[in-house]
Write a protein that holds these residues in place. Sequence first.
Motif, PDB file in Angstrom:
ATOM      1  N   HIS A 678       0.819  -1.205   0.000  1.00 21.07           N
ATOM      2  CA  HIS A 678       0.000   0.000   0.000  1.00 21.07           C
ATOM      3  C   HIS A 678       0.855   1.259   0.000  1.00 21.07           C
ATOM      4  N   ASP A 706       5.789   2.314   7.234  1.00 17.63           N
ATOM      5  CA  ASP A 706       4.386   2.007   6.895  1.00 17.63           C
ATOM      6  C   ASP A 706       3.874   2.993   5.857  1.00 17.63           C
ATOM      7  N   GLU A 744      -5.630   1.852   2.163  1.00 18.35           N
ATOM      8  CA  GLU A 744      -5.367   0.799   3.140  1.00 18.35           C
ATOM      9  C   GLU A 744      -5.589   1.289   4.559  1.00 18.35           C
ATOM     10  N   GLU A 745      -4.988   2.432   4.871  1.00 23.48           N
ATOM     11  CA  GLU A 745      -5.043   2.911   6.249  1.00 23.48           C
ATOM     12  C   GLU A 745      -6.469   3.280   6.667  1.00 23.48           C
ATOM     13  N   HIS A 871       2.440   4.419  13.286  1.00 24.83           N
ATOM     14  CA  HIS A 871       1.331   5.374  13.115  1.00 24.83           C
ATOM     15  C   HIS A 871       1.554   6.692  13.873  1.00 24.83           C
TER      16      HIS A 871
HETATM   17 ZN   LIG Z   1      -0.578   1.603   8.798  1.00 28.56          ZN
END
Ligand SMILES: [Zn+2]
Length: 1013
Positions: A678, A706, A744-745, A871
């Motif tokens: 992603h 991420d 995605e998130e 995150h």
């Molecule tokens: Zn994430």
Amino acid sequence: MRHAALLFLITLSAILLGAPSLSAQPASAQPASADPSTDLSPDKEAELISEARQITFDGLRAGEGYFSGDAKRMVFQSERDPANPFYQIFLMDLETGDLQQVSPGQGKTTCAWIHPSGDRVLFSSTHHDETSVEKQNELLELRRTGKQPRYSWDYDPEFEIYERLDDGTYNRLTEAVGYDAEASYSPDGTQIVFASNRAAYSEPLSPRETELLKTDKSYFIDLYIMNADGSNVRQLTDVNGYDGGPFFSPDGARICWRRFSEDGTTAEIYTMATDGTDVRRLTNIGAMSWAPFYHPSGDYLIFTTNRHGFGNFELYCVRADGQGQPVRVTFTDGFDGLPVFLPGGDRIAWTSNRTAEKRSQIFLGNWNDAEVRKRLGLTDQDDADRQAALDAAEESSPQFTPADIARHVDYLTRPELEGRLTGTEGERRATAYVAAYLESLGFVPAGESGTFFDEFQFPAGCSLTDNNTLTIGDQTGTLNEDWRPLSFSADGQIEPTEVVFAGYGMRVPASEDSPEYDSYVHLNVANRWVMVFRDLPQDITPERRQQLARFSSPRRKATFARDLGAKGIIFVAGPTSKVQNELIRFDSTASAGVSIAAISITNAMAGKLFSESDGDLKEQQTQLDDGSLAMGYILEGAKVGTTIEIERKTGTGRNVIARLPAGESTAPSYPFVMVGAHVDHLGRGSGSNSLAKDDERDLIHQGADDNASGVAAMLEIAQYLADEKRAGRLNANRDLVIAGWSGEELGLFGSQAFIESFETLYPDAPKAEIDEEAERAARAHGMTTNAAPLTSAIAAYLNLDMVGRLREKLVVQGIGSSPKFESLVNRRNVPVGLSLTLDKTSTRLPTDASAFVARDVPILSAFTGAHEDYHTPRDTKEKLNYEGAASTARLFALIARGMLTDADVPEFKLDEGEKQQDEVPRARLTAYLGTVPDYAAGKIKGLKLSGVAGEGPAAKAGVQGGDVIIELAGKKIEDIYDYTYAIEALKIGEEVGITVRRGDKEVPLKITPSSRD
Ligand SMILES: [Zn+2]
């Protein structure tokens, strides 16, 4: 069908007052479905069109203004002669205001155009028709009497194309029965493109077509091109339905026009080469989109569409290459259409009925080219993104080097990309980079309409409008002080309605050692409000708490009430509860709703409801708090009425989909081997899934691990395999498809949308029989309802999500999705030599692989573990292990290589070992500790944490990243399941013991769980 068509014609005529202009007029349509964002805003409009002013005033109506090459004169059509109800053509000198009629005055005329030399004007006319005066009088008579014409006035077969020279003489350029109109010159003045239904009058028609010609002449209209003197006529289009409104592109190489669907209900914008080849559709709106016109730069077009409602036509721009979403220009109710840019491209003219009398006239305004380019993604920035990708490709080596990974991560984490939030400019730029990189490696487009992109809609948050009201008896409540709707509430109005009190509002079946708990026994709540306490009875045993916990979320309670036919549900914390806020927080990131009204009210407001029925709120709650059940009852005399309005926005994100064909031919060969990662991240962390501390709010979440790391690894895999193919070392039996996901998130939206539209994207892919059992299983996991296995279309999916923080071990998830995966991964790891944790049990973890598993595609997912920067804005590039990411890329490249070249594809068979039963999705935990488990910890007793969240209870208790939790509230913790169960039994606000292992010491601490809401 055709009734609808006629109806539309009449409606549009009413909008434009009288018969509409012909050249760009839609033939027919049904109402387009209204877009949710119908908001009208002069401010928004002023961002693109400034200083708009009316420039035609006289006559009943005017429209279709087109400008000379020097922008000094405008030709247009207007109804001005009281004796002729049809348009005539006028030429206006924009320097002096002089006005000159250039058409003969008799009959109908339409669609004028000034020759580039400026010495002649082109238009269509019926003045040679002997009955033309008769027709004028007939229409005047009908207007006087208010009767509807018996037949359509439009597409008169007498229309012929004329040129008028400066000396006032006319030359007829066409000689064919049928409507010949909508003509314009090419930029060099040598060609004329026009619309005509002449073939319907000269070629044999079927009986059905003969009938159709009487009612809808536009159905037969196609596009033609001829020399400017009328010679050498060539037909360009030949499809059923109306092709019309053609104009040349500024370089003269292409023609834009709008094409109606065969039934005339929708129209879309198209372009083609001037010989009729290379037809491209630019829009896919599903409404009436027509009247396209090129910007003089050739980079984009403007058009009009009624996507916001049947009678509300608004201007939009779309890129000439069809990429991205059209951008809205006007925000004024009514008709805005027939737009043109003036030469120079800094001004726009269009027809609008925004006049005081609501009559169509021509407007002129300044055009903000720079801003629209930004919104269309046509800035130099895009070239810069492309160039960055090409530079990266240039410097990149086909081997797996840390420097290559770093180069991609560096680009994706740049501040200009603003954390790559789905649907933003940053996401668009990041996906543009990925697409350009893959294209440079020789990948072919595998997204929508021959592009590298696959767009999807996602819920982009919700908010309360001003239109939310509450009445209790004769009192009103103040929003956000006395009451608040829940974000999942249904919209609408509820007249004052009786309220039934239903305790804690749960229905929990009996289990082995605990009795049933049903707040609704013998209670009729149909068509009434239900009022319930939030959370759980306060003083029950931890065991009972654990049993009831998963039935206690507001959403779950709302579904109980809904299923029993209640009109709405009212939540109250109650005097004995220790929640932080009496009103439930409005979660603006919530997506789907529950189809029942749901509100929370303060204890004081609830007290009023009770007092009206002589009840007492605190007494009621105390009675229930030991876990015993009391029967619910109607609160006599209490009536609650509400209006609830929640605005739910939809955004558009895009995936990158690119394919490396197995052989020399670009035809797809199935089943694909797919590799994905992603691209999107959290932006500035505005959503609920940011774990930023208070002092980090609003900082860019760069998402280096991420998932810039996963994207970089994916691009390295793509490069290696493309290079192997080029060198003749890859004897692939099937295609490789690379997917850069977005959404995605926010909730796996990109990969879900891709899987759901797979059959549409690849109509020739082999299909499997629908397996009913599999469909049920997928539904049970909330995956997708379209559960036909994709096994024969996709051999396997390899996912890379967070591969930048390799410490001791690389976690490979999904081992349990195919029997041979364990040995396969171990074998491909021989040349790489990574230390691996092969995870059998977590195949259905929520990642982009989920949608694939649900459709029986074997998956493998690489993951280097969570960490305390997860995150947060602290997930930055200098913290990555680039060696580790390169090795991970190499391992997955070798796995993909094997899957491409092997004769057989992996068999899909789920075997997740003994923990499988525990994989059912859980209700969200009510108690919140703020701990981040370390999934890469491997086999240890206890729960290892990679970090603790912001100012959460764990942080306050002194728990640290790296700690291993071994005991919580007196319960031994050996794994994540023990931990989850233990949390379920916790009571908000009540301190309990937590013991962690730190190094070789055991540290006892005290923790106070807080509520999430
Ligand atoms: Zn994430």
